[in-house]
Design a protein around this motif. Structure first.
Motif, PDB file in Angstrom:
ATOM      1  N   ASN A   7       1.051  -1.486  -0.140  1.00 32.24           N
ATOM      2  CA  ASN A   7       0.351   0.222  -0.050  1.00 32.24           C
ATOM      3  C   ASN A   7       1.396   0.529   0.423  1.00 32.24           C
ATOM      4  O   ASN A   7       0.001   2.188  -0.443  1.00 32.24           O
ATOM      5  CB  ASN A   7      -1.158  -0.057   1.267  1.00 32.24           C
ATOM      6  CG  ASN A   7      -1.744  -1.139   0.697  1.00 32.24           C
ATOM      7  OD1 ASN A   7      -2.318  -1.987  -0.238  1.00 32.24           O
ATOM      8  ND2 ASN A   7      -2.265  -1.552   2.157  1.00 32.24           N
ATOM      9  N   LYS A  10       2.414   1.742  -3.326  1.00 35.23           N
ATOM     10  CA  LYS A  10       0.853   2.342  -4.771  1.00 35.23           C
ATOM     11  C   LYS A  10       0.466   3.983  -4.347  1.00 35.23           C
ATOM     12  O   LYS A  10       0.553   3.951  -5.146  1.00 35.23           O
ATOM     13  CB  LYS A  10      -0.236   0.859  -4.367  1.00 35.23           C
ATOM     14  CG  LYS A  10      -1.586   1.426  -5.249  1.00 35.23           C
ATOM     15  CD  LYS A  10      -2.398   0.608  -4.733  1.00 35.23           C
ATOM     16  CE  LYS A  10      -3.541   0.688  -5.725  1.00 35.23           C
ATOM     17  NZ  LYS A  10      -5.147   0.527  -5.063  1.00 35.23           N
ATOM     18  N   SER A  11       0.510   3.953  -3.238  1.00 33.85           N
ATOM     19  CA  SER A  11       0.491   4.929  -2.455  1.00 33.85           C
ATOM     20  C   SER A  11       1.388   6.048  -3.391  1.00 33.85           C
ATOM     21  O   SER A  11       1.349   6.469  -3.721  1.00 33.85           O
ATOM     22  CB  SER A  11      -0.227   5.690  -1.469  1.00 33.85           C
ATOM     23  OG  SER A  11      -0.760   4.618  -0.711  1.00 33.85           O
ATOM     24  N   THR A  14       0.071   6.405  -6.625  1.00 39.87           N
ATOM     25  CA  THR A  14      -0.318   6.761  -7.588  1.00 39.87           C
ATOM     26  C   THR A  14      -0.430   8.972  -7.208  1.00 39.87           C
ATOM     27  O   THR A  14      -1.199   9.309  -7.641  1.00 39.87           O
ATOM     28  CB  THR A  14      -1.607   6.398  -6.948  1.00 39.87           C
ATOM     29  OG1 THR A  14      -1.857   6.673  -5.502  1.00 39.87           O
ATOM     30  CG2 THR A  14      -1.999   5.393  -7.352  1.00 39.87           C
ATOM     31  N   LEU A  15       0.512   9.583  -5.987  1.00 48.50           N
ATOM     32  CA  LEU A  15       0.694  10.810  -5.571  1.00 48.50           C
ATOM     33  C   LEU A  15       1.374  11.693  -7.105  1.00 48.50           C
ATOM     34  O   LEU A  15       1.514  10.796  -7.859  1.00 48.50           O
ATOM     35  CB  LEU A  15       1.834  10.269  -5.264  1.00 48.50           C
ATOM     36  CG  LEU A  15       2.189  11.886  -3.709  1.00 48.50           C
ATOM     37  CD1 LEU A  15       0.748  12.096  -3.065  1.00 48.50           C
ATOM     38  CD2 LEU A  15       3.029  11.729  -3.066  1.00 48.50           C
ATOM     39  N   TYR A 109       0.042  14.806   5.403  1.00 46.89           N
ATOM     40  CA  TYR A 109      -0.198  13.509   4.321  1.00 46.89           C
ATOM     41  C   TYR A 109      -1.571  12.381   5.875  1.00 46.89           C
ATOM     42  O   TYR A 109      -0.666  12.831   7.113  1.00 46.89           O
ATOM     43  CB  TYR A 109       0.432  12.708   3.806  1.00 46.89           C
ATOM     44  CG  TYR A 109       1.414  14.101   2.626  1.00 46.89           C
ATOM     45  CD1 TYR A 109       0.924  12.785   1.601  1.00 46.89           C
ATOM     46  CD2 TYR A 109       2.568  14.939   3.629  1.00 46.89           C
ATOM     47  CE1 TYR A 109       1.135  14.168   0.620  1.00 46.89           C
ATOM     48  CE2 TYR A 109       2.660  15.355   2.030  1.00 46.89           C
ATOM     49  CZ  TYR A 109       2.458  15.238   0.929  1.00 46.89           C
ATOM     50  OH  TYR A 109       3.387  15.744   0.067  1.00 46.89           O
ATOM     51  N   SER A 116      -2.106   3.198   3.244  1.00 53.32           N
ATOM     52  CA  SER A 116      -2.099   3.876   2.235  1.00 53.32           C
ATOM     53  C   SER A 116      -1.783   5.079   2.504  1.00 53.32           C
ATOM     54  O   SER A 116      -1.889   5.739   3.424  1.00 53.32           O
ATOM     55  CB  SER A 116      -3.272   3.650   2.112  1.00 53.32           C
ATOM     56  OG  SER A 116      -4.125   3.988   2.522  1.00 53.32           O
ATOM     57  N   SER A 118      -2.425   9.042   1.774  1.00 53.44           N
ATOM     58  CA  SER A 118      -2.385  10.157   0.667  1.00 53.44           C
ATOM     59  C   SER A 118      -2.777  11.948   1.488  1.00 53.44           C
ATOM     60  O   SER A 118      -2.567  11.804   2.273  1.00 53.44           O
ATOM     61  CB  SER A 118      -4.288  10.083   0.274  1.00 53.44           C
ATOM     62  OG  SER A 118      -4.698   9.973   1.196  1.00 53.44           O
TER      63      SER A 118
END
Length: 176
Positions: A7, A10-11, A14-15, A109, A116, A118
């Motif tokens: 995760n 993946k974070s 996609t950032l 954040y 995860s 974001s």
């Protein structure tokens, strides 16, 4: 990938690039290059050293009447290229605080229990509260955590084994 470590990957993947420090590249985080020279290898989870207090002694030109002498040296036997005097005036170079990471520091954040990550905004916070069915925000609390080496190892271990990493490490699931 096992646990929650995927995760984090993946974070980062996609950032948006708008959240990265200038000159930073996601590939440096997603595809790190391992050093083959053992002298440059660092220990797993080393202690963090505050570089803002690290100072190095430098030598300056001792000529005060010449305003164009801006040369510095790391030895007292150097000669100034401008005025030809010895550079034996001791000064201190203090390293300016640098970015401690690849993402911009002015952005907050949100790190979820499954690791995860974001960017946090008012809308994303409200959306999360709705998803978690939290009606009374008074029950929420902020927790500041400082990690020592043992806690970093626990966090790494939990990230490889669990989908509830933060709960397991910081709220006491001792089975990890």
């Amino acid at each position: 990938m096992v646990g929650s470590l995927g995760n984090v990957y993946k974070s980062v993947q996609t950032l948006s690039d708008t959240y990265l420090e200038p000159g930073q590249d996601k590939d440096a985080l997603l595809k790190p290059k391992a050093s083959i020279c053992c002298s440059t290898m660092t220990m797993l989870l080393p202690d963090i050293i505050d570089s803002s207090t690290t100072a190095t002694t430098i030598n300056l030109c001792n000529e005060t009447s010449v305003s164009c002498c801006y040369s510095v040296s790391d030895g007292t036997d150097a000669i100034c290229p401008t005025c030809k005097n010895y550079m034996d005036q001791v000064g201190t170079y203090v390293k300016p605080p640098s970015s401690n990471g690849s993402v911009k520091g002015v952005v907050s954040y949100m790190v979820m229990d499954d690791l995860s990550v974001s960017p946090m905004s008012t809308i994303s916070s409200i959306t999360l509260l709705n998803q978690l069915n939290i009606k009374d925000v008074g029950v929420l609390e902020e927790k500041l955590i400082t990690l020592n080496v043992n806690e970093r190892v626990k966090l790494l271990r939990a990230s490889l084994q669990s989908k509830t990493v933060l709960t397991d490490v910081f709220l006491g699931n001792e089975t990890l």
